[in-house]
Design a protein around this motif. Structure first.
Motif, PDB file in Angstrom:
ATOM      1  N   SER A 433     -10.249  11.243  -5.837  1.00  0.00           N
ATOM      2  CA  SER A 433      -9.693  10.991  -7.172  1.00  0.00           C
ATOM      3  C   SER A 433      -8.422  10.156  -7.113  1.00  0.00           C
ATOM      4  N   ASP A 434      -7.541  10.425  -6.133  1.00  0.00           N
ATOM      5  CA  ASP A 434      -6.300   9.648  -6.000  1.00  0.00           C
ATOM      6  C   ASP A 434      -6.612   8.180  -5.712  1.00  0.00           C
ATOM      7  N   GLU A 435      -7.579   7.928  -4.826  1.00  0.00           N
ATOM      8  CA  GLU A 435      -7.943   6.552  -4.459  1.00  0.00           C
ATOM      9  C   GLU A 435      -8.533   5.810  -5.658  1.00  0.00           C
ATOM     10  N   MET A 436      -9.331   6.503  -6.466  1.00  0.00           N
ATOM     11  CA  MET A 436      -9.917   5.852  -7.644  1.00  0.00           C
ATOM     12  C   MET A 436      -8.828   5.480  -8.650  1.00  0.00           C
ATOM     13  N   GLN A 437      -7.834   6.330  -8.768  1.00  0.00           N
ATOM     14  CA  GLN A 437      -6.786   6.089  -9.754  1.00  0.00           C
ATOM     15  C   GLN A 437      -5.856   4.964  -9.316  1.00  0.00           C
ATOM     16  N   SER A 438      -5.497   4.948  -8.013  1.00  0.00           N
ATOM     17  CA  SER A 438      -4.521   3.962  -7.524  1.00  0.00           C
ATOM     18  C   SER A 438      -5.164   2.656  -7.044  1.00  0.00           C
ATOM     19  N   GLY A 439      -6.446   2.704  -6.681  1.00  0.00           N
ATOM     20  CA  GLY A 439      -7.084   1.529  -6.088  1.00  0.00           C
ATOM     21  C   GLY A 439      -6.740   1.352  -4.614  1.00  0.00           C
ATOM     22  N   GLN A 440      -5.895   2.263  -4.078  1.00  0.00           N
ATOM     23  CA  GLN A 440      -5.523   2.237  -2.662  1.00  0.00           C
ATOM     24  C   GLN A 440      -6.457   3.189  -1.905  1.00  0.00           C
ATOM     25  N   LEU A 441      -7.385   2.612  -1.132  1.00  0.00           N
ATOM     26  CA  LEU A 441      -8.403   3.405  -0.450  1.00  0.00           C
ATOM     27  C   LEU A 441      -7.938   3.791   0.950  1.00  0.00           C
ATOM     28  N   ALA A 442      -8.418   4.941   1.439  1.00  0.00           N
ATOM     29  CA  ALA A 442      -8.086   5.388   2.800  1.00  0.00           C
ATOM     30  C   ALA A 442      -8.998   4.646   3.787  1.00  0.00           C
ATOM     31  N   PHE A 443      -8.413   3.696   4.505  1.00  0.00           N
ATOM     32  CA  PHE A 443      -9.161   2.814   5.417  1.00  0.00           C
ATOM     33  C   PHE A 443      -8.866   3.250   6.848  1.00  0.00           C
ATOM     34  N   LYS A 444      -9.897   3.716   7.570  1.00  0.00           N
ATOM     35  CA  LYS A 444      -9.680   4.307   8.882  1.00  0.00           C
ATOM     36  C   LYS A 444     -10.395   3.548   9.981  1.00  0.00           C
ATOM     37  N   ASP A 445      -9.660   3.255  11.064  1.00  0.00           N
ATOM     38  CA  ASP A 445     -10.234   2.704  12.299  1.00  0.00           C
ATOM     39  C   ASP A 445     -10.704   3.892  13.135  1.00  0.00           C
ATOM     40  N   MET A 446     -12.015   4.052  13.265  1.00  0.00           N
ATOM     41  CA  MET A 446     -12.566   5.251  13.892  1.00  0.00           C
ATOM     42  C   MET A 446     -12.268   5.333  15.383  1.00  0.00           C
ATOM     43  N   GLU A 447     -12.171   4.206  16.064  1.00  0.00           N
ATOM     44  CA  GLU A 447     -11.908   4.226  17.508  1.00  0.00           C
ATOM     45  C   GLU A 447     -10.448   4.567  17.790  1.00  0.00           C
ATOM     46  N   LYS A 448      -9.544   3.939  17.042  1.00  0.00           N
ATOM     47  CA  LYS A 448      -8.113   4.172  17.262  1.00  0.00           C
ATOM     48  C   LYS A 448      -7.625   5.440  16.571  1.00  0.00           C
ATOM     49  N   GLY A 449      -8.367   5.902  15.564  1.00  0.00           N
ATOM     50  CA  GLY A 449      -7.922   7.067  14.808  1.00  0.00           C
ATOM     51  C   GLY A 449      -6.806   6.767  13.833  1.00  0.00           C
ATOM     52  N   GLU A 450      -6.556   5.481  13.564  1.00  0.00           N
ATOM     53  CA  GLU A 450      -5.463   5.082  12.670  1.00  0.00           C
ATOM     54  C   GLU A 450      -5.989   4.909  11.248  1.00  0.00           C
ATOM     55  N   GLN A 451      -5.196   5.370  10.275  1.00  0.00           N
ATOM     56  CA  GLN A 451      -5.605   5.270   8.873  1.00  0.00           C
ATOM     57  C   GLN A 451      -4.476   4.682   8.040  1.00  0.00           C
ATOM     58  N   VAL A 452      -4.833   3.762   7.144  1.00  0.00           N
ATOM     59  CA  VAL A 452      -3.859   3.140   6.244  1.00  0.00           C
ATOM     60  C   VAL A 452      -4.446   3.123   4.836  1.00  0.00           C
ATOM     61  N   LYS A 453      -3.576   2.906   3.852  1.00  0.00           N
ATOM     62  CA  LYS A 453      -4.017   2.710   2.480  1.00  0.00           C
ATOM     63  C   LYS A 453      -4.166   1.215   2.222  1.00  0.00           C
ATOM     64  N   ALA A 454      -5.260   0.796   1.605  1.00  0.00           N
ATOM     65  CA  ALA A 454      -5.502  -0.629   1.366  1.00  0.00           C
ATOM     66  C   ALA A 454      -6.417  -0.804   0.162  1.00  0.00           C
ATOM     67  N   THR A 455      -6.228  -1.917  -0.552  1.00  0.00           N
ATOM     68  CA  THR A 455      -7.140  -2.250  -1.646  1.00  0.00           C
ATOM     69  C   THR A 455      -8.436  -2.819  -1.069  1.00  0.00           C
ATOM     70  N   VAL A 456      -9.469  -2.933  -1.910  1.00  0.00           N
ATOM     71  CA  VAL A 456     -10.735  -3.498  -1.451  1.00  0.00           C
ATOM     72  C   VAL A 456     -10.523  -4.923  -0.949  1.00  0.00           C
ATOM     73  N   ASP A 457      -9.705  -5.710  -1.679  1.00  0.00           N
ATOM     74  CA  ASP A 457      -9.424  -7.086  -1.247  1.00  0.00           C
ATOM     75  C   ASP A 457      -8.776  -7.109   0.131  1.00  0.00           C
ATOM     76  N   GLU A 458      -7.850  -6.205   0.364  1.00  0.00           N
ATOM     77  CA  GLU A 458      -7.164  -6.152   1.671  1.00  0.00           C
ATOM     78  C   GLU A 458      -8.123  -5.721   2.772  1.00  0.00           C
ATOM     79  N   VAL A 459      -9.019  -4.804   2.471  1.00  0.00           N
ATOM     80  CA  VAL A 459     -10.027  -4.369   3.449  1.00  0.00           C
ATOM     81  C   VAL A 459     -10.935  -5.539   3.817  1.00  0.00           C
ATOM     82  N   ILE A 460     -11.387  -6.265   2.815  1.00  0.00           N
ATOM     83  CA  ILE A 460     -12.265  -7.427   3.072  1.00  0.00           C
ATOM     84  C   ILE A 460     -11.541  -8.445   3.935  1.00  0.00           C
ATOM     85  N   ALA A 461     -10.272  -8.699   3.655  1.00  0.00           N
ATOM     86  CA  ALA A 461      -9.504  -9.677   4.441  1.00  0.00           C
ATOM     87  C   ALA A 461      -9.362  -9.214   5.893  1.00  0.00           C
ATOM     88  N   LYS A 462      -9.142  -7.919   6.102  1.00  0.00           N
ATOM     89  CA  LYS A 462      -8.998  -7.391   7.470  1.00  0.00           C
ATOM     90  C   LYS A 462     -10.309  -7.510   8.244  1.00  0.00           C
TER      91      LYS A 462
END
Length: 464
Positions: A433-462
């Protein structure tokens, strides 16, 4: 109920294996297309009249024959059946067979369609073939070949480009240690003439021709010198002739040294001299391409068992694995004539054995981790609302060319992340619900175990 089984020499390929196999196929296909080859497919079955007589006696014995439809024994002469000799009735009960390789069907295709073909004709083919071999590691009854052939030209530039393509494929696959062996049928024919001339003086049996000699030599690296000699003695070769033969076949040194040695031996043999000239020209073409001769070896004992080769022949082995050749081929000048073609067309081609390459890469642990990746992103969610929101995100990722999927069921987050790990999906997007409201999605690198908040546009760019 009896459990289902597979015929010996055949295999199933699960998703993890198929991902690695596709890595091999895609690498080979890209190189073939880079060199101007066009795709072609032919039927799994051919008429036996097309297949027989093209692969030598041993090859004919390994052909899979297909029984005629219906009552295949109905019209067979009862006296033939009473004799119980399969060779005599094979032609009566079977008119078709599974293809043994891709080159003979290709030659058949060229003859049937030559009025629509522009020559030189460059085609590649990636399809399964079947041989009745005894199954063992690296040798299967059903296996894939990836062929590339040029037909309608005598230019030895084609042979040089075959070597270049082999090098590029192995570079793309990450295989560093391999050998491209090259020889020429003219050189082998000259050796056969030298051996026959000496052996006929003392032989008690008539020499049985070049083919039996080549078939025996082709087994040299598999069964060794003494076993090859044992195979040749009953065919009319004396000990003296065999000593001469192996004095030639076992010459050591650089390609230059080997050629110089044979020049002296072939002074009265034009066929052998032409073979050496062809070999030199291929190597000179490589120099003009600014390609060194690393991995390329002139192997006087290389014979290749297929009887339709007439010029340069190739064989490739990956070093330090217990597997035979993974690629091979050569020049053929008479194959289209076998199908009644009036104008003979010279061709040259080679083939990669995908199954052996796969086994070798597995043994050497050479597959890159990302070879097994299907989806790049898994979208995880907590409820129906976040699932619906995730579908919009999924559509945007796919529209951007990023392979992605969404977990289809309402499951705990740990279950969804476990699924991503099992499928080796490298990234996840967690939507609540928080991600839907803010547009900041929890984006996780499964190998490194690192997680950041990012918009869909930022995820696509990465991910791009």
């Amino acid at each position: 109920m009896e459990k289902p089984t597979l015929p010996k020499g055949t295999r199933d390929f699960g998703p993890a294996v198929m991902a690695k196999r596709q890595f091999i196929f895609n690498t080979i296909r890209q190189v073939f297309q880079t060199y101007g080859f066009m795709p072609l497919e032919t039927p799994a079955m051919e008429n036996l009249s097309t297949l027989t007589g093209k692969y030598g006696e041993e090859g004919d014995q390994l052909l899979f024959k297909i029984l005629n439809s219906g009552d295949f024994l109905g019209d067979v002469d009862p006296t033939l059946l009473a004799e119980r000799q399969s060779k005599k009735i094979t032609g009566e009960i079977s008119k078709k067979g599974l293809r043994y390789d891709l080159t003979v069907p290709f030659a058949r295709y060229v003859v049937m369609n030559r009025n629509e073909i522009s020559f030189p004709f460059k085609r590649y083919q990636m399809q399964p073939v079947w041989r009745g071999d005894r199954p063992q590691k690296g040798r299967y009854c059903e296996f894939y070949q990836c062929d590339a052939d040029v037909i309608g030209t005598n230019s030895l530039l084609c042979e040089a480009e075959i070597i270049l393509m082999i090098k590029e494929v192995f570079k793309g696959l990450g295989i560093p240690d391999y050998s491209i062996k090259i020889n020429h049928r003219g050189i082998l024919s000259a050796i056969a003439e030298i051996v026959n001339a000496k052996s006929n003086e003392n032989a008690t049996l008539p020499i049985q021709g070049e083919t039996s000699l080549f078939v025996a030599i082709d087994k040299l690296d598999k069964i060794g010198v003494e076993k090859v000699k044992e195979e040749l003695r009953p065919k009319g070769y004396s000990d003296e002739s065999l000593n001469i033969l192996f004095d030639i076949l076992e010459v050591k040194g650089s390609t230059t040294n080997k050629i110089a040695f044979l020049v002296d031996r072939f002074t009265a043999n034009e066929t052998g001299q032409q073979g050496l000239r062809d070999l030199r020209e291929v190597l000179n073409f490589l120099k003009s391409y600014n390609a060194d001769d690393t991995h390329v070896e002139f192997d006087i004992a290389l014979a290749r068992g297929l009887s339709y080769y007439t010029g340069c022949i190739f064989e490739v082995k990956i070093n330090n694995v217990g597997i035979g050749s993974v690629s091979g081929g050569g020049r053929y000048d008479n194959l289209t004539k076998a199908f009644g073609d009036k104008e003979n067309l010279s061709g040259v081609g080679f083939s990669f054995g995908v199954d052996r390459i796969y086994d070798a890469m597995e043994e050497l642990q050479l597959f890159p981790k990302n070879a097994q990746i299907s989806s790049k992103v898994l979208i995880c969610h907590f409820d129906d609302a976040s699932l619906q929101y995730g579908l919009g995100v999924l559509a945007r990722l796919r529209a951007a060319g990023i392979p992605a999927e969404i977990y289809p069921d309402q499951k705990k987050l740990n279950k969804q992340l476990e699924y991503a790990n099992k499928k080796m999906i490298p990234f996840t997007l967690v939507i609540g619900s928080d991600e839907m409201q803010s547009g900041q999605l929890a984006f996780k690198d499964m190998e490194k175990g690192e997680q950041v908040k990012a918009t869909v546009d930022e995820v696509i760019a990465k991910l791009r």
